[in-house]
Design an enzyme around this catalytic site. Structure first.
Site, PDB file in Angstrom:
ATOM      1  N   GLN A 385      32.704 -30.950  14.232  1.00 46.66           N
ATOM      2  CA  GLN A 385      31.579 -30.020  14.224  1.00 46.66           C
ATOM      3  C   GLN A 385      31.412 -29.419  12.836  1.00 46.66           C
ATOM      4  O   GLN A 385      32.397 -29.129  12.169  1.00 46.66           O
ATOM      5  CB  GLN A 385      31.848 -28.871  15.187  1.00 46.66           C
ATOM      6  CG  GLN A 385      31.968 -29.268  16.637  1.00 46.66           C
ATOM      7  CD  GLN A 385      32.259 -28.067  17.510  1.00 46.66           C
ATOM      8  OE1 GLN A 385      33.176 -27.304  17.235  1.00 46.66           O
ATOM      9  NE2 GLN A 385      31.489 -27.897  18.567  1.00 46.66           N
ATOM     10  N   ASP A 387      30.944 -26.443  12.101  1.00 46.92           N
ATOM     11  CA  ASP A 387      30.999 -25.209  12.871  1.00 46.92           C
ATOM     12  C   ASP A 387      30.994 -23.988  11.953  1.00 46.92           C
ATOM     13  O   ASP A 387      31.499 -24.053  10.832  1.00 46.92           O
ATOM     14  CB  ASP A 387      32.305 -25.224  13.685  1.00 46.92           C
ATOM     15  CG  ASP A 387      32.196 -24.401  14.952  1.00 46.92           C
ATOM     16  OD1 ASP A 387      31.136 -23.805  15.178  1.00 46.92           O
ATOM     17  OD2 ASP A 387      33.179 -24.366  15.698  1.00 46.92           O
ATOM     18  N   HIS A 389      31.052 -19.396  12.283  1.00 43.42           N
ATOM     19  CA  HIS A 389      30.940 -18.177  13.081  1.00 43.42           C
ATOM     20  C   HIS A 389      30.566 -17.032  12.173  1.00 43.42           C
ATOM     21  O   HIS A 389      31.161 -16.867  11.111  1.00 43.42           O
ATOM     22  CB  HIS A 389      32.258 -17.914  13.812  1.00 43.42           C
ATOM     23  CG  HIS A 389      32.569 -18.983  14.806  1.00 43.42           C
ATOM     24  ND1 HIS A 389      33.366 -20.060  14.515  1.00 43.42           N
ATOM     25  CD2 HIS A 389      32.127 -19.181  16.074  1.00 43.42           C
ATOM     26  CE1 HIS A 389      33.426 -20.869  15.571  1.00 43.42           C
ATOM     27  NE2 HIS A 389      32.686 -20.364  16.518  1.00 43.42           N
ATOM     28  N   HIS A 519      27.961 -18.049  17.107  1.00 37.63           N
ATOM     29  CA  HIS A 519      28.448 -19.411  16.886  1.00 37.63           C
ATOM     30  C   HIS A 519      27.262 -20.226  16.412  1.00 37.63           C
ATOM     31  O   HIS A 519      26.171 -20.079  16.958  1.00 37.63           O
ATOM     32  CB  HIS A 519      28.916 -20.068  18.188  1.00 37.63           C
ATOM     33  CG  HIS A 519      29.898 -19.271  18.987  1.00 37.63           C
ATOM     34  ND1 HIS A 519      31.181 -19.698  19.187  1.00 37.63           N
ATOM     35  CD2 HIS A 519      29.779 -18.096  19.650  1.00 37.63           C
ATOM     36  CE1 HIS A 519      31.814 -18.810  19.957  1.00 37.63           C
ATOM     37  NE2 HIS A 519      30.994 -17.830  20.247  1.00 37.63           N
TER      38      HIS A 519
END
Length: 646
Positions: A385, A387, A389, A519
RNA sequence: GCCGAUGUAGCUCAGUUGGUCAGAGCAGCUGAUUUGUAAUCUGCAGGUCGGGGGUUCGAAUCCCUUCAUCGGCUCCA
């Protein structure tokens, strides 16, 4: 008389009880032949349904979704009639029109099955029936009569449906020898159903519930003209050629090995290059936007996921915990990065002045997807991912959320992804036990997302029941070559993990406060994103992403030395270049390397050696004339710069 | 996981009712050729027909089982 108002605002008087077909007929007989349904006072109706009051009217031709819908829905009924005549006693579930065509879910009975080999027979029967110009007749019935009818027939699926309907709203449609429970609308007759094709047969759970019986779903499509069907079938063939699984193999981008395990992609060198190019590019963008890049391990203590709530929710369906020589100690392959990131947040104290904190990682995660769900690179068991946050204060949430929408739009623009839809995925209000967290937080988070999207003028669709178990999402969806929808980017507001991990920051009041967590991914996963890129480009990647930028083709072996010199210069200029020094004719080398979709073919022979140049040929476009070597290197560098500068 | 289908050389595919059916093209290797913008010619090598079991005098072909893939369903943190 009644007054009918048309979409352009004009109005005409008609006899009370007339119908849309008659109105169309009066406008022009040609039009009457081309319309399939009508919207009367905002409701889609059969053309033959009588209009008793003043009304607004819009007629739907093939080009309108509502027109196609009636066309395909009527086709589903026609297929059902064909099935009933070929397989007496067959039971029927539901048979709707879909985006491309229609299907019917049927239960052939215990000892009978329908396979693709049977489709042609069914198709032929449909054609026979359609040729009879059967009319579709609508009839209002009482709940009792409807139940009696289908109970007598033994259609328990229909009776189940009817038992849930309100008396007084039940209608039946009959054509030929087939009667179905149906809300409509339908075509006046089977006459327009000229081109019929049944496409596939598949299993589908009754009412989408895996606990219930699996029915046989037959997919088909029909058109008013054979030409349209032919074109559609050609389109399907062409789409298959863009399938990332096929191109991935042809261009040697990735592979799978049963020995390694299903759903575990092996990236070949060229695929890895593309992946790496994406990572390098995105990392550069993230740094400019104040993201901090972190790295976390591929496993985590099982307690980490108990804290996050993931273990309770998904533990049984995950790769099972890894035990260690230490009694009672268990680790899990990480199925997501968020808990690790929360612990990174907790590693240092935070002031309100430090927020928002944006933490990013290209994190590889492992999820035990059910075997039948695996699909090329779009659904795998191990994926990376992109990703991140965002930890922020409540008052920063809206701006943070909007900044991510900005970022996603920016990245998609560079990659020429314009064909995506934004979907607001909310909780299913009738099934709240599926989710964790307080109603108050959910409502606040859902409001945040909807308003942020609205403030960014993002056109969204709202889907209930698609939220993550800890919070609502804004998802960016794209379609693959054959129309399947996939989620790429996602932005999720989360009030839950900060609670569970007891994340805090010091406020200006010197009190502990709880940050909000967002997220987000942009690509979703590198695997899925590359898959979609492959299908969007048919493997003809933009220069900056292409694993190899150019290949040198010496006219004969006599020029291999010169080619080697060119190679050295280009590779020294960071332009990944190959050389094709096979003992083949130039035509053959050009063909082979065109098919490999290498962006530039550089042909060198006697002329080039003498003038210190290369003959540049662009993939798919042909000869571009000759250039000095350094000139070409500069050209490539500037082209790449142009592609990724916005 | 569920329903259905498929599985023959690295790739794309032929192999009729079980009986020289283990084949072709491309790729690969060989030799010739030294080539100017999408396929030069020669020769060679490649597969226990997905794996395992069974039926049969005989199985790529029929049956069972298992693995993987494909189309859907369900699921998707």
């Amino acid at each position: 008389m009644i007054k009918i108002t048309f979409p352009d605002g004009s109005a005409r008087e008609y006899k009370k009880g007339t119908n849309s077909l008659e109105i169309a007929e009066q406008i022009s007989p040609r039009l009457a032949k081309e319309v399939y349904s009508a919207t009367v006072n905002g409701e889609v109706w059969d053309l033959t349904r009588s209009i008793e009051t003043d009304a607004t009217l819009k007629l739907h031709k093939w080009e309108d979704e509502a027109g196609k819908h009636a066309f395909w829905h009527s086709s589903a009924h026609l297929m059902a009639e064909a099935l009933e005549s070929l397989y007496p006693g067959m039971k029927f579930g539901i048979g709707p029109a879909i985006e491309n065509g229609f299907y019917y879910d049927v239960d052939p009975g215990e000892d009978r099955s329908i396979t693709e080999a049977d489709l042609i027979t069914i198709e032929n029967r449909m054609k026979e029936l359609a040729a009879k110009n059967l009319t579709y007749n609508r009839k209002d019935v009482s709940k009792k009569d409807a139940l009696d009818l289908f109970t007598k027939k033994g259609d328990e699926y229909k009776t189940e449906l009817i038992s849930e309907l309100t008396d007084g709203t039940i209608t039946l449609y009959t054509q030929g020898n087939f009667t179905d429970l149906c809300r409509g609308p339908h075509l006046p007759s089977t006459e327009p159903l000229k081109a019929i094709k049944l496409l596939s047969v598949a299993g589908a759970y009754w009412r989408g519930n895996e606990k219930r019986r699996m029915l046989t779903r037959i997919y088909g499509i029909t058109f008013p003209k054979q030409k349209l069907l032919d074109d559609y079938l050609i389109f399907l063939e062409e789409a298959k050629k863009r399938d990332h699984r096929r191109i991935g193999k042809e261009l040697e981008l990735f592979t799978f090995s049963p020995k390694v395990g299903m759903g575990l992609p092996l990236w070949l060198p060229k695929g890895s290059d593309i992946r790496q190019n994406l990572i390098t590019f995105l990392t550069g963008v993230l740094r400019k936007r104040a993201y901090k890049i972190v790295t976390t391990p591929h496993i985590g203590n099982v307690n980490l996921y108990k804290t996050s709530g993931h273990f309770e929710k998904y533990g049984a369906d995950s790769f099972q915990p890894i035990s260690t020589p230490q009694e009672g100690e268990q680790f899990m392959l990480k199925p997501m990065n968020c808990p690790h990131h929360c612990e990174i947040y907790n590693a240092t104290p935070h002031s309100y002045k430090d927020l928002p904190l944006r933490m990013a990682e290209f994190g590889t995660v492992y999820r035990y997807e059910q075997s039948g769900e695996l699909h090329g690179l779009t659904r795998v068991r191990s994926f990376t991912q992109d990703d991140a946050h965002h930890f922020c204060r409540q008052d920063q949430l809206r701006d943070e959320f909007k900044s991510i929408i900005d970022l996603i739009q920016y990245i998609y623009r560079i990659l020429n992804f314009d064909d995506f839809t934004a979907q607001v995925s909310l909780r299913d209000p009738n099934n709240k036990q599926k989710y964790i967290g307080s109603d108050e937080n959910w409502e606040r988070a859902e409001r945040d997302i909807i308003e942020a999207a609205a403030e960014k003028n993002l056109k969204t669709t709202v889907v209930l029941g698609e939220a993550a178990f800890y919070g609502p999402k804004l998802d960016f969806m794209v379609k693959d070559a054959i129309g399947r929808k996939w989620q790429l980017g996602t932005i999720q507001v989360d009030y839950n993990l900060p609670e569970r991990f007891e994340l805090t920051y010091n406020g200006s009041d010197n009190q502990k406060h709880r940050p909000v967590m967002i997220h987000r991914t942009i690509f979703g996963s590198l695997e899925r994103f590359v898959a979609v890129l492959i299908e969007n480009t048919s493997g003809k990647f933009p220069l900056w992403l292409a694993p190899e930028k150019a290949i040198i083709l010496p006219i004969s072996e006599k020029f291999n030395d010169y080619a080697g010199k060119v190679l050295e210069i280009l590779n020294n200029s960071d332009i990944c270049t190959l050389i094709d020094d096979r003992d083949e004719k130039i035509g053959k080398k050009i063909r082979d390397n065109e098919l490999k979709k290498i962006p530039y073919l550089l042909i060198v022979g006697e002329k080039e050696v003498e003038s210190g140049t290369i003959a540049v040929r662009k993939q798919g476009e042909g000869d571009k004339g000759s250039m000095k070597i350094e000139e070409f290197a500069d050209f490539i560098a500037s082209e790449i710069k142009k592609e990724i500068a916005f």
